[in-house]
Every structure is written in C-alpha cells, then in structure tokens.
Design an enzyme around this catalytic site. Structure first.
Site, mmCIF file in Angstrom:
data_model
loop_
_atom_site.group_PDB
_atom_site.id
_atom_site.type_symbol
_atom_site.label_atom_id
_atom_site.label_comp_id
_atom_site.label_asym_id
_atom_site.label_seq_id
_atom_site.Cartn_x
_atom_site.Cartn_y
_atom_site.Cartn_z
ATOM 1 N N SER A 110 0.828 -1.192 0.000
ATOM 2 C CA SER A 110 0.000 0.000 0.000
ATOM 3 C C SER A 110 0.866 1.247 0.000
ATOM 4 C CB SER A 110 -0.958 -0.040 1.193
ATOM 5 O OG SER A 110 -1.920 0.979 1.110
ATOM 6 N N ASP A 115 -9.672 -4.228 -4.949
ATOM 7 C CA ASP A 115 -8.999 -3.070 -4.368
ATOM 8 C C ASP A 115 -9.313 -1.823 -5.194
ATOM 9 O OD1 ASP A 115 -7.271 -1.304 -3.147
ATOM 10 O OD2 ASP A 115 -5.444 -2.390 -3.693
ATOM 11 N N HIS A 160 -7.721 -5.012 -0.520
ATOM 12 C CA HIS A 160 -6.564 -4.224 -0.126
ATOM 13 C C HIS A 160 -6.104 -4.660 1.264
ATOM 14 C CE1 HIS A 160 -3.970 -0.709 -0.578
ATOM 15 N NE2 HIS A 160 -4.144 -0.501 0.718
#
Length: 305
Positions: free
Chosen positions: A142, A237, A267
């Site tokens: 991320s 995501d 995610h």
C-alpha cells in the site's frame, strides 16, 4: 476527522492489533524467525526498526528492507509479522521493517525522507545482523509500496545495491488522478482502502500546496535502471489499476516485471491471512521470487569471481 481524532484512532487500532483476538485475523509469526526491535540514527532523528532473523542464524543473508502500509497515517511494523517472519525464516533473510514517521504529527514528505535516509543506513549496518548489503530488496504494501518503489528508483540513481523490489497492492499515484482509475469506482464498496479513506489521507497527510507528483512513482519520468519488480495486485482493491499501470511504465523503461493479480483479494490482504485465502499463495509467490532472483544473482557473482 480532526488530527487529534486520527491519532486516537491509530492508538486504538494498535491496541486492538496486539490483542490475542486480533491474532486470529493477522496470523501468528513464523516460529523459525527471531524478532527484535532496535533504533537507527538518521540525520536529526531516530527511527525504530523491527528486525526478523532466522532462528538458525546464518551470515551473508539477503537484506529485505520493508515498509508497512497504512496510508501514511496508520500502521506499525508488527502488522506484517506473519509475512516478514516467514520470509526471514524460509528464504532465509534478514528483514528490517522501518517504523517511519506518520501524519498528522509529521506531514509528507517526512515518511519519504525516512525511507530515503533509512535505506543507506541499514545497508551500512547490515553486517552485524548477518546480512549481505550487496543483496538488498525493497518491499512494501500500500503506502509502504510507495516508499519501496521510491527507494528502488533512488537506489538506481545513486548506485545503491537494491537488487529487487516487491510491491503489494501498491498505491503509486498520489495525485488527484487516483480518483479517476476505473477500479476506484468499480471497487468502491470494498471493505478496505475505501474512497473515503483515500480522500481522508490526502487531506490529513499532505501539507497545503504539496506536489504529490514528487512522491508518485507512476508520475515520475525516469525509471530506467530500476530493480526488477514483483507487483501483486488485489482484484477487489480501489487501487488495483495502479499495479498494471506501473508495470507497464517499468517495462517501457526496460525493467523486468512480474505482475500477479489475486482476483478475490482485498486491499491489505497480506495483513489479514486468516480472512483472505489469497494471502498464502501470494506469500508463497514472494518467497519463490526472492529465492530464484537472489540465488541466481548470488551464483552469477560467484562465477564472476
């Protein structure tokens, strides 16, 4: 949320993450790894680092420098214990996760500066931990993937020995264009990295008039010479489209890329292995990538000598 509420929320989340019940979601550390905490001295500041080493020891092991996710406002290195301890024990390798500064206490680009300064410092002190600085890998998920990608780009420019990069459900575009990728709308109902989360991060972590292009790997021009990359995209995501877009940019620059899409993953799925089955094959793919890539380079270096 006010800055004070962001900090309170983060502290509450960290307490939950360290509870036994939360371990049912995040998974347990690999028993084959030893986990310790240390500090590293950087210009004008100290940062904490979480170090994972194989219990059986060893020397001249690969060095993996890791950056946790959390949108630059949340997250701690221990949220990745399940993944990083496994890589340390099974690769084997020395894994060092950087506890970089977070907003709102430290607005961007503080986290980027921490990543840039931490990498050479960790390479310098790799020896006492039993790591080989010539075989360094940058890894992140991320927002942490932002830092891993940026350090890989900078390493290529400065001649630092980053040999590979692993980017997990990465955020690679922090400009307003992030809201225009199709996956942002198609996966708007996803349970993590929601549109509200993404907008809040920009409001909380960015100072006024901050140029987000400077920390968006997708918006940077020169990617030539960047280390080979494994990019793992999550099919559920909001940020999914950034992974193939960056893979295309790297390939255009002559960089070798492995792109894998885990269609049923959300995610942050590598931090929730008990909830998302895709976490295990993704972790196995990472291990195989590290072994094959680093072994190949190690053997080549031996033949060259």
């Amino acid at each position: 949320m006010t800055p004070e509420q962001v900090i309170e929320h983060r502290e509450a989340l960290n307490r939950k993450r360290r509870s036994p019940l939360f371990g049912l979601i995040t998974g347990r550390p690999d028993r084959g790894a030893r986990i310790t905490t240390h500090t590293v001295d950087l210009p004008g500041r100290q940062l904490g680092v979480r170090v994972y080493r194989p219990e059986r020891g060893g020397s001249a092991l690969p060095l993996i420098v890791a950056f946790h996710g959390g949108g630059f406002i949340n997250g701690t290195p221990d949220q990745d214990d399940w993944l990083l301890s496994y890589l340390a024990a099974r690769c084997p390798a020395v894994v060092v996760s950087v506890d970089y500064r977070l907003a709102p206490e430290h607005l961007l680009p503080a986290a980027v500066e921490d990543a840039y300064d931490a990498l050479p410092r960790l390479i310098e002190q790799a020896g006492p931990w039993g790591a080989d600085p010539a075989r360094t890998v940058a890894l992140g998920s991320s927002a942490g993937a932002t830092l891993a990608a940026l350090t890989a780009i900078r390493a290529a420019e400065l001649g630092q020995p980053v040999r590979a990069q692993i980017l997990i459900n990465p955020q690679l575009d922090w400009t307003d264009r992030v809201f225009r990728y199709p996956s942002f709308t198609e996966n708007a109902d996803a349970p993590t990295a929601t549109p509200a989360n993404c907008r809040a991060v920009q409001r909380i972590a960015f100072p006024s008039s901050f140029d987000a292009r400077t920390m968006s790997p997708l918006r940077l021009e020169n990617l030539a010479g960047t280390a080979p990359a494994l990019i793992q995209a999550a099919g559920l995501d909001t940020l999914e489209d950034q992974a193939p877009a960056y893979a295309d940019r790297l390939r255009q620059a002559g960089v070798d890329v492995t792109l894998t899409r885990y269609s049923t993953a959300t995610h942050a799925f590598l931090s929730m292995p008990r909830l998302v089955p895709a976490a295990r094959p993704a972790r196995a793919e990472m291990l195989a990538y590290l072994r094959s890539h680093l072994l190949e380079r190690s053997e080549t270096a031996t033949r060259d000598r």
